[in-house]
Design a protein around this motif. Structure first.
Motif, PDB file in Angstrom:
ATOM      1  N   GLU A  17      59.661  78.983  63.985  1.00 28.66           N
ATOM      2  CA  GLU A  17      60.358  80.248  63.763  1.00 28.66           C
ATOM      3  C   GLU A  17      61.867  80.008  63.774  1.00 28.66           C
ATOM      4  N   VAL A  18      62.607  80.850  63.067  1.00 28.21           N
ATOM      5  CA  VAL A  18      64.069  80.815  63.089  1.00 28.21           C
ATOM      6  C   VAL A  18      64.550  81.988  63.926  1.00 28.21           C
ATOM      7  N   ARG A  19      65.341  81.678  64.974  1.00 31.56           N
ATOM      8  CA  ARG A  19      65.791  82.716  65.896  1.00 31.56           C
ATOM      9  C   ARG A  19      67.302  82.630  66.094  1.00 31.56           C
ATOM     10  N   ASP A  20      67.865  83.708  66.616  1.00 32.72           N
ATOM     11  CA  ASP A  20      69.251  83.713  67.065  1.00 32.72           C
ATOM     12  C   ASP A  20      69.295  83.234  68.511  1.00 32.72           C
ATOM     13  N   VAL A  21      70.129  82.226  68.780  1.00 31.68           N
ATOM     14  CA  VAL A  21      70.265  81.656  70.121  1.00 31.68           C
ATOM     15  C   VAL A  21      71.749  81.553  70.460  1.00 31.68           C
ATOM     16  N   PRO A  22      72.108  81.438  71.752  1.00 23.60           N
ATOM     17  CA  PRO A  22      73.520  81.326  72.131  1.00 23.60           C
ATOM     18  C   PRO A  22      74.160  80.058  71.573  1.00 23.60           C
ATOM     19  N   VAL A  23      75.454  80.132  71.299  1.00 22.40           N
ATOM     20  CA  VAL A  23      76.206  78.955  70.864  1.00 22.40           C
ATOM     21  C   VAL A  23      76.466  78.064  72.077  1.00 22.40           C
ATOM     22  N   PRO A  24      76.105  76.769  72.031  1.00 18.60           N
ATOM     23  CA  PRO A  24      76.300  75.897  73.194  1.00 18.60           C
ATOM     24  C   PRO A  24      77.759  75.451  73.334  1.00 18.60           C
ATOM     25  N   GLU A  25      78.157  75.151  74.557  1.00 16.62           N
ATOM     26  CA  GLU A  25      79.509  74.670  74.827  1.00 16.62           C
ATOM     27  C   GLU A  25      79.445  73.229  75.343  1.00 16.62           C
ATOM     28  N   PRO A  26      80.299  72.340  74.838  1.00 13.30           N
ATOM     29  CA  PRO A  26      80.260  70.936  75.272  1.00 13.30           C
ATOM     30  C   PRO A  26      80.888  70.743  76.647  1.00 13.30           C
ATOM     31  N   GLY A  27      80.329  69.788  77.402  1.00 10.85           N
ATOM     32  CA  GLY A  27      80.895  69.399  78.678  1.00 10.85           C
ATOM     33  C   GLY A  27      81.661  68.088  78.541  1.00 10.85           C
ATOM     34  N   ARG A  28      81.927  67.461  79.654  1.00 11.56           N
ATOM     35  CA  ARG A  28      82.677  66.212  79.648  1.00 11.56           C
ATOM     36  C   ARG A  28      81.899  65.126  78.902  1.00 11.56           C
ATOM     37  N   GLY A  29      82.591  64.438  78.000  1.00 11.47           N
ATOM     38  CA  GLY A  29      81.965  63.365  77.244  1.00 11.47           C
ATOM     39  C   GLY A  29      81.021  63.840  76.161  1.00 11.47           C
ATOM     40  N   GLN A  30      81.070  65.140  75.843  1.00  9.83           N
ATOM     41  CA  GLN A  30      80.189  65.695  74.820  1.00  9.83           C
ATOM     42  C   GLN A  30      81.000  66.246  73.653  1.00  9.83           C
ATOM     43  N   VAL A  31      80.315  66.417  72.530  1.00  7.70           N
ATOM     44  CA  VAL A  31      80.910  67.065  71.364  1.00  7.70           C
ATOM     45  C   VAL A  31      79.959  68.136  70.856  1.00  7.70           C
ATOM     46  N   ARG A  32      80.529  69.175  70.246  1.00  4.58           N
ATOM     47  CA  ARG A  32      79.707  70.158  69.550  1.00  4.58           C
ATOM     48  C   ARG A  32      79.837  69.922  68.059  1.00  4.58           C
ATOM     49  N   VAL A  33      78.701  69.901  67.393  1.00  9.62           N
ATOM     50  CA  VAL A  33      78.653  69.555  65.970  1.00  9.62           C
ATOM     51  C   VAL A  33      78.091  70.716  65.173  1.00  9.62           C
ATOM     52  N   ARG A  34      78.775  71.076  64.103  1.00 13.22           N
ATOM     53  CA  ARG A  34      78.247  72.032  63.128  1.00 13.22           C
ATOM     54  C   ARG A  34      77.371  71.251  62.159  1.00 13.22           C
ATOM     55  N   MET A  35      76.085  71.531  62.199  1.00 16.48           N
ATOM     56  CA  MET A  35      75.145  70.751  61.406  1.00 16.48           C
ATOM     57  C   MET A  35      75.256  71.077  59.907  1.00 16.48           C
ATOM     58  N   ARG A  36      75.121  70.018  59.111  1.00 19.98           N
ATOM     59  CA  ARG A  36      75.096  70.186  57.655  1.00 19.98           C
ATOM     60  C   ARG A  36      73.695  69.981  57.083  1.00 19.98           C
ATOM     61  N   ALA A  37      73.013  68.946  57.547  1.00 16.28           N
ATOM     62  CA  ALA A  37      71.686  68.641  57.005  1.00 16.28           C
ATOM     63  C   ALA A  37      70.899  67.826  58.011  1.00 16.28           C
ATOM     64  N   SER A  38      69.575  67.959  57.943  1.00 11.25           N
ATOM     65  CA  SER A  38      68.682  67.176  58.798  1.00 11.25           C
ATOM     66  C   SER A  38      67.383  66.939  58.039  1.00 11.25           C
ATOM     67  N   PRO A  39      66.850  65.726  58.062  1.00  8.13           N
ATOM     68  CA  PRO A  39      65.598  65.455  57.352  1.00  8.13           C
ATOM     69  C   PRO A  39      64.384  65.887  58.157  1.00  8.13           C
ATOM     70  N   ILE A  40      63.259  66.027  57.482  1.00  3.52           N
ATOM     71  CA  ILE A  40      61.991  66.260  58.155  1.00  3.52           C
ATOM     72  C   ILE A  40      61.216  64.948  58.113  1.00  3.52           C
TER      73      ILE A  40
END
Length: 332
Positions: A17-40
């Motif tokens: 299913e496709v749902r609305d979920v909260p936007v995650p926030e990065p912590g120390r040593g992390q990055v947040r990435v806006r996804m472009r594509a992902s394979p199956i």
């Protein structure tokens, strides 16, 4: 933001299913990435069905690899020295799932991607390319001139192994189910093909190797096919098992292993990576980048679907005989 989620195991075209979920926030040593594509990948479908090696904690999001752009970098200036800053395009490996608009991962799980590698290839940076390089070069260490036998040779990974053999110098014996697929692989550079519809794997291998058998084999089918590959091993032969497409067990006569001291080993890229140090991984990523640029580790891309059509995408990815890797196009 939107994310693909499943609350129970089952057929992907039914439980995703496709749902609305909260936007995650990065912590120390992390990055947040806006996804472009992902394979199956096949492993993603097994993950949703509950048949993967590591079972998901529900609810869960699939999609182990993909490509995106960093939009927020968490604290840790040393991470920025690696170029992991907002606006940088990266490939990422994420056991928590990439089929969502934004993800947060450790900076160690992303690799900067040069501009001359398209999103469609960068999205498939880890699973097949790294597996092909590691299995042949790091685990089996197949030398130039040797025969390597592989099952499911018409898969994206199988085609990479064929091209890698041409680049490195080892020869491939490629097992397929359909004669026309074998002819296609021969045109693509395969050294030899065995069609299980009308040929015996052990008999044909003995013909090709002058009765010696093969010392190196990659097996991902299981059942009768995997059992036949064991019979085709020569003295000191090693069979690396990295999949179970047939879903049925391999039958092993212990006498076949005792004579000639042959071995059957398992391989899972995730576990192999966990045992490696940072420098080893940086070298591996550099090798994959160079071979992808050279056209050796590229993937044929087939159908592309938006995130909202994930069920249709999963059904297409599971269809036998499909052409090319199915991609989810998540963002621009």
């Amino acid at each position: 933001m939107k994310a693909v989620v499943f609350d129970r195991f089952g057929p992907p075209e039914e439980v995703l299913e496709v749902r609305d979920v909260p936007v995650p926030e990065p912590g120390r040593g992390q990055v947040r990435v806006r996804m472009r594509a992902s394979p199956i990948n096949p492993s993603d479908l097994l993950f949703v069905r509950g048949d993967y090696g590591a079972q998901a904690k529900l609810p869960a999001t699939p999609g182990v690899e993909g490509v995106g752009v960093i939009d927020v970098a968490g604290p840790g200036l040393l991470r920025l020295l690696r170029g992991l800053k907002p606006g940088r395009r990266v490939a990422l490996l994420n056991a928590s799932g990439n089929w969502r608009e934004q993800v947060v991962v450790s900076a160690r799980q992303v690799v900067p991607i040069p501009d001359d590698i398209l999103d469609e290839q960068a999205a498939t940076f880890f699973v097949n390319p790294a597996t092909a390089v590691v299995m042949t070069g790091e685990v089996l260490r197949v030398p130039a001139g040797a025969w390597l036998l592989q099952t499911a040779a018409g898969s994206a990974l199988g085609r990479m192994v064929i091209r890698l053999g041409k680049k490195v110098g080892f020869k491939t014996i490629n097992v397929v189910r359909r004669r026309e697929q074998g002819e296609e692989l021969l045109r693509a550079g395969a050294d030899a093909v065995i069609c299980t519809a009308d040929e015996s794997i052990p008999d044909r291998v003995r013909e090709l190797t002058g009765g010696q058998g093969v010392r190196y084999a990659l097996e991902c089918v299981g059942g009768d096919t995997g059992s036949a590959v064991i019979q085709a091993l020569g003295s000191g032969g090693r069979m690396l098992v990295y999949g179970t497409l047939a879903g049925t067990p391999i039958s092993i006569d212990p006498r076949l292993l005792i004579a000639g001291q042959k071995s059957v080993e398992g391989f899972w890229l995730t576990e192999w990576i966990q045992r490696q140090g940072p420098l080893k991984m940086l070298r591996l990523f550099g090798t994959v980048r160079d071979l992808m640029r050279a056209g050796v580790l590229t993937s044929e891309v087939g159908a592309t679907f938006p995130l909202d059509e994930v069920r249709q995408a999963a059904a297409q990815a599971a269809r036998p005989g499909k052409q090319g890797k199915v991609l989810l196009r998540i963002g621009g």
